[in-house]
Scaffold this active site. Sequence first.
Site, PDB file in Angstrom:
ATOM      1  N   LYS A 165      21.788  25.125  -6.365  1.00 58.38           N
ATOM      2  CA  LYS A 165      21.252  26.472  -6.160  1.00 58.38           C
ATOM      3  C   LYS A 165      19.784  26.468  -6.567  1.00 58.38           C
ATOM      4  O   LYS A 165      19.391  27.046  -7.578  1.00 58.38           O
ATOM      5  CB  LYS A 165      22.040  27.494  -6.990  1.00 58.38           C
ATOM      6  CG  LYS A 165      23.502  27.607  -6.639  1.00 58.38           C
ATOM      7  CD  LYS A 165      23.757  27.993  -5.205  1.00 58.38           C
ATOM      8  CE  LYS A 165      23.341  29.405  -4.906  1.00 58.38           C
ATOM      9  NZ  LYS A 165      23.757  29.800  -3.526  1.00 58.38           N
ATOM     10  N   GLU A 174      26.893  22.101  -4.799  1.00 63.19           N
ATOM     11  CA  GLU A 174      25.770  22.770  -4.140  1.00 63.19           C
ATOM     12  C   GLU A 174      24.664  23.039  -5.152  1.00 63.19           C
ATOM     13  O   GLU A 174      24.892  23.683  -6.176  1.00 63.19           O
ATOM     14  CB  GLU A 174      26.217  24.088  -3.490  1.00 63.19           C
ATOM     15  CG  GLU A 174      25.048  24.758  -2.789  1.00 63.19           C
ATOM     16  CD  GLU A 174      25.349  26.138  -2.210  1.00 63.19           C
ATOM     17  OE1 GLU A 174      24.385  26.894  -2.005  1.00 63.19           O
ATOM     18  OE2 GLU A 174      26.530  26.446  -1.975  1.00 63.19           O
ATOM     19  N   HIS A 233      36.475  26.920  -2.125  1.00 61.42           N
ATOM     20  CA  HIS A 233      35.139  27.487  -2.327  1.00 61.42           C
ATOM     21  C   HIS A 233      35.024  28.151  -3.698  1.00 61.42           C
ATOM     22  O   HIS A 233      35.687  29.147  -3.964  1.00 61.42           O
ATOM     23  CB  HIS A 233      34.903  28.521  -1.212  1.00 61.42           C
ATOM     24  CG  HIS A 233      33.568  29.143  -1.210  1.00 61.42           C
ATOM     25  ND1 HIS A 233      33.383  30.500  -1.386  1.00 61.42           N
ATOM     26  CD2 HIS A 233      32.341  28.610  -1.027  1.00 61.42           C
ATOM     27  CE1 HIS A 233      32.091  30.767  -1.309  1.00 61.42           C
ATOM     28  NE2 HIS A 233      31.440  29.642  -1.089  1.00 61.42           N
ATOM     29  N   ARG A 234      34.235  27.539  -4.559  1.00 57.99           N
ATOM     30  CA  ARG A 234      34.114  27.976  -5.963  1.00 57.99           C
ATOM     31  C   ARG A 234      35.487  27.938  -6.644  1.00 57.99           C
ATOM     32  O   ARG A 234      35.783  28.742  -7.523  1.00 57.99           O
ATOM     33  CB  ARG A 234      33.490  29.381  -6.070  1.00 57.99           C
ATOM     34  CG  ARG A 234      32.165  29.508  -5.326  1.00 57.99           C
ATOM     35  CD  ARG A 234      31.570  30.890  -5.394  1.00 57.99           C
ATOM     36  NE  ARG A 234      30.616  31.085  -4.306  1.00 57.99           N
ATOM     37  CZ  ARG A 234      30.082  32.249  -3.947  1.00 57.99           C
ATOM     38  NH1 ARG A 234      30.391  33.340  -4.629  1.00 57.99           N
ATOM     39  NH2 ARG A 234      29.239  32.331  -2.946  1.00 57.99           N
ATOM     40  N   ASP A 241      38.009  30.294   0.433  1.00 59.20           N
ATOM     41  CA  ASP A 241      38.350  30.889  -0.868  1.00 59.20           C
ATOM     42  C   ASP A 241      39.842  30.760  -1.171  1.00 59.20           C
ATOM     43  O   ASP A 241      40.255  30.943  -2.310  1.00 59.20           O
ATOM     44  CB  ASP A 241      38.005  32.389  -0.875  1.00 59.20           C
ATOM     45  CG  ASP A 241      36.509  32.654  -0.795  1.00 59.20           C
ATOM     46  OD1 ASP A 241      35.729  31.768  -1.179  1.00 59.20           O
ATOM     47  OD2 ASP A 241      36.113  33.745  -0.338  1.00 59.20           O
ATOM     48  N   ASP A 268      28.812  25.380  -7.493  1.00 55.57           N
ATOM     49  CA  ASP A 268      27.359  25.567  -7.489  1.00 55.57           C
ATOM     50  C   ASP A 268      26.787  25.213  -8.853  1.00 55.57           C
ATOM     51  O   ASP A 268      27.410  25.524  -9.876  1.00 55.57           O
ATOM     52  CB  ASP A 268      27.032  27.034  -7.203  1.00 55.57           C
ATOM     53  CG  ASP A 268      27.771  27.544  -5.982  1.00 55.57           C
ATOM     54  OD1 ASP A 268      27.265  27.340  -4.870  1.00 55.57           O
ATOM     55  OD2 ASP A 268      28.868  28.135  -6.132  1.00 55.57           O
ATOM     56  N   HIS A 290      27.162  30.446  -9.442  1.00 54.05           N
ATOM     57  CA  HIS A 290      26.579  30.642  -8.112  1.00 54.05           C
ATOM     58  C   HIS A 290      25.263  31.405  -8.141  1.00 54.05           C
ATOM     59  O   HIS A 290      24.267  30.964  -7.580  1.00 54.05           O
ATOM     60  CB  HIS A 290      27.577  31.377  -7.209  1.00 54.05           C
ATOM     61  CG  HIS A 290      27.025  31.656  -5.838  1.00 54.05           C
ATOM     62  ND1 HIS A 290      26.315  32.798  -5.535  1.00 54.05           N
ATOM     63  CD2 HIS A 290      27.070  30.915  -4.699  1.00 54.05           C
ATOM     64  CE1 HIS A 290      25.953  32.754  -4.263  1.00 54.05           C
ATOM     65  NE2 HIS A 290      26.389  31.626  -3.738  1.00 54.05           N
ATOM     66  N   GLU A 313      34.422  23.091  -3.927  1.00 51.39           N
ATOM     67  CA  GLU A 313      33.013  23.379  -3.703  1.00 51.39           C
ATOM     68  C   GLU A 313      32.565  24.168  -4.918  1.00 51.39           C
ATOM     69  O   GLU A 313      33.258  25.089  -5.358  1.00 51.39           O
ATOM     70  CB  GLU A 313      32.848  24.200  -2.422  1.00 51.39           C
ATOM     71  CG  GLU A 313      31.401  24.471  -2.017  1.00 51.39           C
ATOM     72  CD  GLU A 313      30.776  25.715  -2.643  1.00 51.39           C
ATOM     73  OE1 GLU A 313      29.567  25.902  -2.464  1.00 51.39           O
ATOM     74  OE2 GLU A 313      31.484  26.502  -3.330  1.00 51.39           O
TER      75      GLU A 313
END
Length: 242
Positions: A108, A106, A7-8, A226, A36, A49, A34
């Site tokens: 945003k 993703e 995640h990120r 994470d 953004d 993000h 993942e």
Amino acid sequence: MTQIFAHRGFSSSYAENTMSSFIAAEKAGADGLELDVQLTNDGEIVVIHDEKIDRTTNGNGFVKDFSYREIRKFNANNKGFKKEPIPALEEVLEWMKTNKLLCNIEFKNGLIPYEGMEQKVIEMVSKYNLSDRIIISSFNHYSIVNSYRLAPEIETAPLFIESIYMPWVYSQSIKASGIHPKHSTIPDQIVKTTMENGIAVRPYTVNREADMHRLFNVNCTAIITDNPVKARKVRKQYEKRP
């Protein structure tokens, strides 16, 4: 076997959504990333993000108000000594040609409806021939549908905060082949039934060991976490099962 998406990037130990975080996630053995994306005022796709740069950089203001050259001057590395810029999506995709990672992009665009974002991202993914390794997700489900219409070959997955009734039916109705729900809102039976109906389930953000165990136990498609190192340690316990 349940996949692990960082995640990120490896954001529990590295500055989120930076190249060092992505490289660390790959070294840690994550199956995917993942990240953004948003647009600068001159139309460049950048990886960040928040709509504002205040939390994750040494600058202030909205992403949409900076040019690409301006936004690259800020330091996105708030967890280390090395100065690091906000990455361009192109930088990440170019690096992905050197590995086999999957990547969940993703959009945003829930609060700021970035004009043409879907088209721009899809063109860049195509430029690097990565369509089969990308999943597009968003809380903006109109954007998901638009992405599918532009590029049906790229997988799409709506993001949910709340519990959705029969999410596989909803996903099928918008031609999505996955869902990305908040992990605490999707019970085991719904995970299983969704997957039985051909829809991938990748809950976010799964950081507690107890939650990892629950999702590995039902052989969930993937988890978004994470900490890919912790997730791999927990997953090892399930790899020996027949």
